[in-house]
Scaffold this motif. Structure first.
Motif, PDB file in Angstrom:
ATOM      1  N   ARG A  56    -143.991 -15.565 111.797  1.00  0.00           N
ATOM      2  CA  ARG A  56    -143.973 -13.699 112.355  1.00  0.00           C
ATOM      3  C   ARG A  56    -144.520 -12.852 112.396  1.00  0.00           C
ATOM      4  N   LYS A  98    -132.149 -33.460 117.004  1.00  0.00           N
ATOM      5  CA  LYS A  98    -132.788 -32.420 115.936  1.00  0.00           C
ATOM      6  C   LYS A  98    -133.857 -33.735 114.965  1.00  0.00           C
ATOM      7  N   VAL A 149    -129.260 -24.569 107.470  1.00  0.00           N
ATOM      8  CA  VAL A 149    -130.175 -25.866 107.142  1.00  0.00           C
ATOM      9  C   VAL A 149    -130.567 -25.721 107.711  1.00  0.00           C
ATOM     10  N   ASP A 150    -131.198 -25.680 106.630  1.00  0.00           N
ATOM     11  CA  ASP A 150    -133.461 -26.234 106.216  1.00  0.00           C
ATOM     12  C   ASP A 150    -133.915 -24.932 107.143  1.00  0.00           C
ATOM     13  N   ASN A 151    -134.969 -25.154 107.414  1.00  0.00           N
ATOM     14  CA  ASN A 151    -136.126 -24.251 107.672  1.00  0.00           C
ATOM     15  C   ASN A 151    -136.820 -24.467 108.914  1.00  0.00           C
ATOM     16  N   PHE A 152    -138.208 -23.416 108.574  1.00  0.00           N
ATOM     17  CA  PHE A 152    -139.574 -23.798 109.232  1.00  0.00           C
ATOM     18  C   PHE A 152    -139.842 -25.123 108.950  1.00  0.00           C
ATOM     19  N   ILE A 194    -139.018 -27.715 113.051  1.00  0.00           N
ATOM     20  CA  ILE A 194    -139.991 -26.531 114.241  1.00  0.00           C
ATOM     21  C   ILE A 194    -140.128 -26.900 115.570  1.00  0.00           C
ATOM     22  N   TYR A 242    -141.489 -21.868 117.593  1.00  0.00           N
ATOM     23  CA  TYR A 242    -140.890 -20.850 117.018  1.00  0.00           C
ATOM     24  C   TYR A 242    -140.995 -19.165 117.764  1.00  0.00           C
ATOM     25  N   GLY A 243    -140.866 -18.025 118.444  1.00  0.00           N
ATOM     26  CA  GLY A 243    -140.520 -17.446 118.471  1.00  0.00           C
ATOM     27  C   GLY A 243    -141.494 -17.086 120.321  1.00  0.00           C
ATOM     28  N   SER A 267    -142.947 -19.992 121.942  1.00  0.00           N
ATOM     29  CA  SER A 267    -142.175 -21.173 121.678  1.00  0.00           C
ATOM     30  C   SER A 267    -141.912 -21.942 122.878  1.00  0.00           C
ATOM     31  N   ARG A 280    -137.133 -25.542 126.367  1.00  0.00           N
ATOM     32  CA  ARG A 280    -136.205 -25.704 125.146  1.00  0.00           C
ATOM     33  C   ARG A 280    -134.703 -26.388 125.207  1.00  0.00           C
TER      34      ARG A 280
END
Lengths: 165, 541
Positions: B131, B404, B471-474, B477, B481-482, B485, B489
């Motif tokens: 971030r 996933k 649902v879930d998070n970092f 990944i 992310y960002g 990334s 994808r």
């Protein structure tokens, strides 16, 4: 040949449009040189426009107008609103920096959320039940006067932001 | 004007191809991570005492003192050296990540010769780092890649470029292949490749005595992925899934295998100081040789399309086409930049997708009940015999969950790299600008804290009850992310979703007696340590 020229012109117009669609505020000094500075005045046909009230991280209300069909990210870029780091991936669903929070009634009117947007929202900072990504919300007359709150900033772990990269 | 409008529509429709970037990212990260672990040029200065004025905690209050890198725990230089160079730790990077996480905690440092690497093995700290990224995050030192390009007069691409150069190309490419809707239009192209994949499965299994087994699934998925990426990237078919693969495609596969098989040596290509090259010439030579092969292939296909476009224009015909045509006509990037980017995207888009598809089918075979549930969802939603497109995928949450969950258990990039571009305070430690970080995706993916019964294969853990269900998070990944990334994808997801849907519709996938438990090993990417052989048994309907 005329065709090629025409295509090229078209492409350039498009490129120009996108090359400015960088986060509203950048931290790297080399990048700042490229920012566009639009005046923010859009006098034409303002009657067709939709008013959006943004509430920035300091709690200030900023009222601007956007055209129907524009995304909220477009509005932020077009109006050169200064929300640090907003819209880093230029609306391509690779980040969640254009995260905005809405009132419940507005949230209900915003239309369906795609899986990809939800996946990115999972990674948004300060997520709420009425969060959406600004790049996925398109303006329409029914959203006239909507309020969109920019969530609190991430606790900054950077220690020397002013250094040029 | 009508013509322009027409073109514009065609043009908008034509930009579908997202997955490439993402995969590039993966590869990049893989390369970066390993390379960084090894020898890239971050100076030891990072560990020096830091100027007092910088140790101001960001927030005021009773915060604990910010600690220095010197105080950070981690394996000793010697034990690390033995682990990696003597005990071949490179193939177990993912396991070592887990061991070190247990031993040293969420953040620890390792030293590989002159290279200091700070590993971040905690989802919240990974989130903090990502971030805080600025406009052009850097993955690792890519000097050897850059050196090769300079030597051959070639451009860098999204993997190898940095800074403004990188951002310029990224800005162009993300507008073409990152938005899901721009990539959805490739469904038909990808489905044609899936047709050939299914045909190939049918041919291969007749070659085995049981009439059901396909040996070495990854070999098949490698060809599928390559064909799929090329269909989008080059707007042509390569013939990878035919009985007789055309020579130039074989040459390319050879170059790709060389790049991959010599991964470790090519990693040393960047690690070995230039002055040592006369003494140990092989790594650098192989590195250059495989790049020559990869570029040669891209040049052939890009030039072919360019010649076709020119001929069409000369005949006064309307030019229609996909991604490559668009890039060639609009010239938002130079021809050299196009060569470099399609080369890097193809490189990044093949192994990443094929390993994930191999693991996904392996997991399906090992969990017949889950396979049955997914089969039921697919047949109920689509009806028998329907060929799915991207538009159907949102109605197949278990298919998305399957991909996933596969990537959570086997993140094709077990770790990613970042070079910090500001001084940071992470996990209570001061990390100076220019430090190589390793984001430990493998270990965060398997954290019990983020994923209950983390070792279990449960695609349904990704299913949302409604749109506000998070649902879930970092923790997981796999595409990053960002802004940096994986740019490929969405293309990768499309290729995987459409292939898996069709395989599940048509076959019951079973384990073969020839394949026992397959473990993962790291070879740049996380890959199956042994060949995966599976049975494909025709379903009744």
């Amino acid at each position: 040949m005329a065709l090629v020229t025409a295509l090229r012109r078209l492409a350039h117009a498009r490129l120009r449009e996108y090359s400015w669609r960088t986060p509203a505020v950048t931290s790297g000094a080399w990048r700042t040189g490229q920012r566009s500075f639009s005046t923010g005045t859009q006098p034409l046909r303002s009657d067709n426009k939709v008013t959006v009230h943004f509430i920035n991280r300091d709690g200030e209300k900023i009222s601007v107008k956007g055209s129907p069909g524009d995304s909220l990210l477009d509005v932020v870029i077009n109006e050169d609103l200064d929300f640090d780091g907003f819209g880093a991936c230029e609306g391509t669903l690779a980040c969640s920096t254009c995260h905005l929070i809405f009132d419940e009634e507005v949230y209900k009117k915003l239309g369906p959320v795609t899986d990809e947007e939800m996946d990115m929202l999972d990674l948004a900072y300060g997520l709420t039940d009425t969060s959406r990504l600004g790049c996925q919300i398109c303006l329409s007359k029914t959203l006239e006067g909507m309020v969109a709150r920019v969530p609190e900033s991430v606790a900054d772990i950077r220690q020397s932001k002013d250094e040029s990269a | 004007m009508a013509f322009l409008n027409h073109f514009r529509t065609a043009y908008l429709k034509s930009f579908q191809g997202d997955r490439l970037n993402k995969q590039l990212f993966f590869i990049l990260r893989a390369l970066h991570k390993s390379a960084s672990s090894e020898a890239l040029g971050i100076s030891a200065a990072g560990e020096e005492a830091i100027p007092q004025k910088l140790i101001t905690p960001a927030d005021v209050g009773e915060k604990p003192r910010v600690k220095t890198l010197k105080e950070m725990p981690g394996p000793s230089t010697l034990s690390n050296f033995i682990e990696f160079f003597w005990r071949d730790g490179f193939s177990r990077i993912h396991e070592i990540q887990m061991e070190h996480r247990k031993k040293y905690g969420k953040i620890f440092k390792s030293r590989f010769g002159p290279q200091l690497v700070v590993s971040i093995a905690d989802r919240d700290l990974v989130a903090q780092v990502l971030r805080a990224e600025c406009m052009a995050p850097q993955r690792a030192n890519m000097e050897s890649w850059k050196e090769y390009r300079d030597m051959r007069g070639r451009s860098t691409g999204l993997i190898s470029a940095e800074g403004e150069e990188w951002l310029k190309m990224r800005s162009v490419l993300r507008q073409l292949i990152m938005r899901p809707r721009d990539v959805a239009v490739f469904s038909d192209d990808v489905n044609k490749v899936v047709d050939d994949l299914i045909k190939r499965v049918c041919i291969l299994r007749t070659q085995e005595s049981d009439g059901a087994t396909v040996l070495n699934m990854n070999d098949l998925f490698f060809k599928y992925a390559m064909e799929g990426v090329a269909a989008i990237l080059y707007e042509c078919r390569l013939g990878c899934l035919e009985n007789d693969i055309p020579q130039e495609t074989q040459d390319y596969i050879h170059a790709l295998h060389l790049m991959f098989s010599s991964f470790k040596t090519t990693m040393y290509a960047g690690a070995i100081p230039k002055w040592l090259r006369p003494v140990i010439p092989k790594p650098w030579e192989e590195f250059c040789l495989s790049w020559d092969g990869l570029f040669k292939f891209s040049l052939i296909h890009v030039d072919k399309r360019l010649a076709e476009i020119k001929a069409q224009l000369e005949r006064g015909e309307e030019v229609k086409g996909g991604l490559l045509t668009h890039m060639l006509i609009t010239k938002e990037m130079s021809l050299e930049e196009i060569y470099a980017n399609v080369t890097e995207m193809l490189l990044a888009g093949v192994d990443t997708t094929s390993f994930t598809l191999s693991w996904a089918s392996y997991l399906l075979a090992r969990h017949p009940h889950i396979q049955q549930k997914i089969f039921t969802e697919v047949t109920r939603t689509l009806g028998p015999g329907t060929v799915a497109t991207a538009d159907d995928v949102p109605r197949l949450p278990l298919i998305r969950g399957l991909v996933k969950e596969t990537l959570r258990l086997f993140p094709v990039l077990p770790g990613n790299g970042r070079i910090t571009q500001d001084d940071l305070v992470v996990g209570g430690y001061f990390i100076p600008k220019g430090t190589q970080l390793a984001l430990c995706h493998y270990s965060t993916s398997l954290e019990e804290e983020s994923f209950a019964d983390a070792l279990d294969f449960r695609p349904d853990r990704w299913i949302r009850k409604d749109s506000t269900d998070r649902v879930d998070n970092f923790g997981s990944i796999p595409f990053g992310y960002g802004i940096r990334s994986c740019i490929g994808r969405r293309i990768a997801e499309l290729e995987m979703h459409l292939a898996l849907i069709r395989l599940i519709q048509r076959f019951h996938i079973g384990v073969s007696p020839l394949t026992a438990d397959v473990k993962a090993k790291t070879h740049g990417l996380l890959c199956p340590a042994a060949p995966i052989h599976l049975q494909f048994i025709e379903r009744e309907n």
